[in-house]
Scaffold this active site. Sequence first.
Site, PDB file in Angstrom:
ATOM      1  N   ASN A   1      12.972  -6.846  -9.409  1.00 57.38           N
ATOM      2  CA  ASN A   1      12.466  -6.813  -9.118  1.00 57.38           C
ATOM      3  C   ASN A   1      12.178  -7.923  -8.211  1.00 57.38           C
ATOM      4  O   ASN A   1      13.747  -8.589  -7.343  1.00 57.38           O
ATOM      5  CB  ASN A   1      10.507  -5.990  -9.798  1.00 57.38           C
ATOM      6  CG  ASN A   1      10.119  -5.150  -8.428  1.00 57.38           C
ATOM      7  OD1 ASN A   1       9.378  -5.733  -8.081  1.00 57.38           O
ATOM      8  ND2 ASN A   1       9.615  -3.887  -9.784  1.00 57.38           N
TER       9      ASN A   1
ATOM     10  N   TRP B   1       5.851  -5.532   1.670  1.00 57.85           N
ATOM     11  CA  TRP B   1       5.067  -6.952   0.748  1.00 57.85           C
ATOM     12  C   TRP B   1       5.620  -7.450  -0.072  1.00 57.85           C
ATOM     13  O   TRP B   1       4.776  -8.428  -0.572  1.00 57.85           O
ATOM     14  CB  TRP B   1       4.455  -5.537  -0.301  1.00 57.85           C
ATOM     15  CG  TRP B   1       5.151  -4.781  -1.180  1.00 57.85           C
ATOM     16  CD1 TRP B   1       5.891  -3.349  -1.230  1.00 57.85           C
ATOM     17  CD2 TRP B   1       5.668  -4.764  -2.788  1.00 57.85           C
ATOM     18  NE1 TRP B   1       6.655  -3.379  -1.843  1.00 57.85           N
ATOM     19  CE2 TRP B   1       6.555  -3.914  -2.706  1.00 57.85           C
ATOM     20  CE3 TRP B   1       6.275  -6.450  -3.191  1.00 57.85           C
ATOM     21  CZ2 TRP B   1       7.059  -4.182  -3.932  1.00 57.85           C
ATOM     22  CZ3 TRP B   1       6.791  -6.462  -4.058  1.00 57.85           C
ATOM     23  CH2 TRP B   1       7.248  -5.283  -5.216  1.00 57.85           C
TER      24      TRP B   1
ATOM     25  N   ASP C   1      11.212   0.395  -4.614  1.00 50.21           N
ATOM     26  CA  ASP C   1      10.942  -0.238  -3.583  1.00 50.21           C
ATOM     27  C   ASP C   1      12.207  -1.591  -3.465  1.00 50.21           C
ATOM     28  O   ASP C   1      12.944  -1.390  -4.262  1.00 50.21           O
ATOM     29  CB  ASP C   1       9.464  -1.238  -3.659  1.00 50.21           C
ATOM     30  CG  ASP C   1       8.556  -0.465  -3.432  1.00 50.21           C
ATOM     31  OD1 ASP C   1       7.543  -0.580  -3.026  1.00 50.21           O
ATOM     32  OD2 ASP C   1       8.306  -0.354  -4.719  1.00 50.21           O
TER      33      ASP C   1
ATOM     34  N   ASN D   1       8.638   2.096  -0.817  1.00 54.47           N
ATOM     35  CA  ASN D   1       8.770   3.489  -1.484  1.00 54.47           C
ATOM     36  C   ASN D   1       8.633   4.185  -0.101  1.00 54.47           C
ATOM     37  O   ASN D   1       7.412   4.167   0.305  1.00 54.47           O
ATOM     38  CB  ASN D   1       8.587   3.468  -2.468  1.00 54.47           C
ATOM     39  CG  ASN D   1       6.683   3.429  -2.688  1.00 54.47           C
ATOM     40  OD1 ASN D   1       7.388   1.775  -2.944  1.00 54.47           O
ATOM     41  ND2 ASN D   1       6.005   4.423  -2.856  1.00 54.47           N
TER      42      ASN D   1
ATOM     43  N   GLY E   1       1.251  -0.890   0.452  1.00 51.13           N
ATOM     44  CA  GLY E   1      -0.272  -0.523  -0.123  1.00 51.13           C
ATOM     45  C   GLY E   1       0.931   1.398   0.227  1.00 51.13           C
ATOM     46  O   GLY E   1       0.130   2.109   0.204  1.00 51.13           O
TER      47      GLY E   1
END
Lengths: 549, 270
Positions: free
Chosen positions: A403, A261, A324, A279, A209
């Site tokens: 990622n 996450w 992130d 982030n 989120g």
Amino acid sequence: MQTINFSKPLNRMLAGLVLMSLPLAVVGQANSGSVSSGPSYEDILQGFADSSRWLTYSGDYSSKRHSPLAQITPENVQQLRPVWTFQTGTTTRGRGFETTPLVDEGVLYVTGSNNYAWAIDAKTGRSFWQYRRNLPSDLTYGASSPVNRGFGMLGNSLFMVTLDAHLLSLDRRSGEILWDVVLADYRVGYAATMAPLVIDGKVIVGISGGEYATRGFIDAFDPVTGERIWRFNTIPGPGEPGSETWPDDADILARGGGGSWMNGSYDPELDLIYWGVGNPNPDYFGATRPGDNLYSNSIVALEAATGQLRWHYQFTPHDLHDWDSNQIPVLAEIEWQGQPRAVVMQANRNGFFYVLDRVTGELLLGKPFTGTTWAREIGSDGRPIVLNDGSKGCLPDPWGGTNFMPPSFYPELDLFFLTARETCATFVPEEPQLAPGQASFGGVVFIDNEQGSGALRALDVHTGELRWEFTYPSPSFGGVMTTASGLVFAGDHEGNLMAFDAESGENLWHYQTGSRIWGAAPMTHILDGRQYVLIPSGTTLTAFALPEE
Amino acid sequence: MKPKNYLVTNFGVMRISVCALVSLLLLGGLSVAQAQQNNPLASDPRAAGAGGVIFRAQCATCHGADAKGIASIEAPDLTLIWTQDGNTDGSVFATIQNGIPGSIMPAHGFPDTEIWMLVSYLRSIATGGATRPFTGDADTGQRLFNANCAGCHRVGGAGSALGPNLAGVTARRSQDSIASSIREPSASIGRGYKPISFLSVNQGRVQGVIKSEDAFSIQIMDSNQQLRGFMKSELSQMNREPNSLMPSFSIAELSDSELNDILGFLDQQR
């Protein structure tokens, strides 16, 4: 909240039931006679020692995703073929089927998109049960990324997080809900997508989120009761250590972002959990949050017993690019300058590969593995020497130089295998209007669709240097697994599952699955003497094996 | 028996009330649908600007800051939505509000006014469309099209498939934009039309346009308009040509007047 007690009376009752049905069962098959109580913490701790099992997201707590199985070899991998395909019937356009199946006693436990889940016969691909959560219609982050990365498992309990930011415990035998607890209010922007990490007496989960004005956290829950044991807030509160890297404003801290996450890793000897943090929010607009913005874009080492921070390292101070740092931390024992060293490694979205001492957090190596124009070196103070803030284009794009697709570490070769993305983007920050439940990226990004490629890369962990690469036509989100027979398995954006010689990089085999492999990495296990390799892709889960003799 | 009768009775009552509810919803739905066909902000010049702010905050991550879409996540080019799929203000409103079930496009609980602002914005950035009437002579244009273009392009059912179908192109793009594609076709080559040539072990030299490729194979339409797939391991001398397979038409080869005639013909084929 419903609580199931797994203490002995229940087991005795089940044992009684099995005894009563024995005369019938004997006809069917040989039965061990004892009721399975499912894997224990000690079993998970053993990692790959029993390769008929895969009990946690990466296969073991170190997250190397390196299996000792060696039936499939560079010599015979050309004969690898699909054995079965499972169709989920649920899809996420724009994202992927991102799960890693768990397997125990010949049963796969698989989560899917839109909070579906299944128990599947590992031999045939036929399902035993399906679970589907009734999701609210006003999901926030969960609506745009309706994905899930897998179960955690302990005893007869499975653990799964949901797009409306709950943590569920399911009975692995039936898919029934044992308990259901709220992690956070999804309506303001939270969701949960990661695979819970089960350690001794705790289920560790993180939250999504960071694109919304939310505050990230890492939680530990009691696996039996669902009660929360501790919470680590990834953005400090007013006056807490780290708050000095933010404006002196409680409101800003309360919505500072820092999602958690993806799975963390665990060192049982140090009793430390290693977890990546996402982030700061707003993603691209930094003027309202001057400072380094801890613990965004950091790795944190937490004491498993208490959730207390032992150390942290921030990869991207004051991030402006949605980089992130949730890529899974990989734990290993390597020789460092002649001495054995316990390290944690991460290939980061900012395009750098890092090696840190995992006892102290000391930075040992930070080197680009992509053509990143953001920075080319880390200064002696451990901070990146930033060359480009993003306004000039051609950094890694917001999806990053890599990622969350899992990498793999091959200890005997000291090689770290990852999926690299070479991309070009221009960032245009813009102050966002903040409102609960509304995303606040804080600007726009122009991604050059004409440029971009991907590659499977093998890095020497001592130097960060490229040993070999295999290039893909487009930036990929496919993950990687290695096996001790000298093989690397990887997926790509065009839908290929591939096998490579780990030392030379030679491509030995590929299979077109029909849909891009996104966010998922292969897993492997052995069943009735036969090694299987599994990959989720699109709406399918496919199992591969060598032909039966 | 009594409980069963009771249930049946109850079910009957329930059915009646459900029917009544459905009728009400239908009536209500119709009036709402009718109301939503037209953008109440269509004549408000500020609406598109306000919609642009919302777009950049809420939509640009997937659809791109220029709204032209992001191929890797299948987010479509929103500048083309008005010339495709028969979209109306009302249908675009509904798509934003309800999302597209089964896709990454979520429902949005924005106030109606904000959704209409987005609709106004999307109208304002629609690609092309005629900015002035096409005045060329369609009959002459058809003759020129058949002689110069139909070998690769088609309109409706007639013509060839190597280049894009040009039916409706005058609704999507301005005269200047189409004209520059005819004068300088290599300046911008669309996805699916990028040229390539290579030598195949078994099939000799092959030239065509790339439809798809992965690390191991490539799928093309060759210059004879045949769809063909190749394993890259069987290919050599692979050349990704910078120049489009379409020849550039200079003024000497095709005068401005002749070009306008072709546009006039194409405009007739909408």
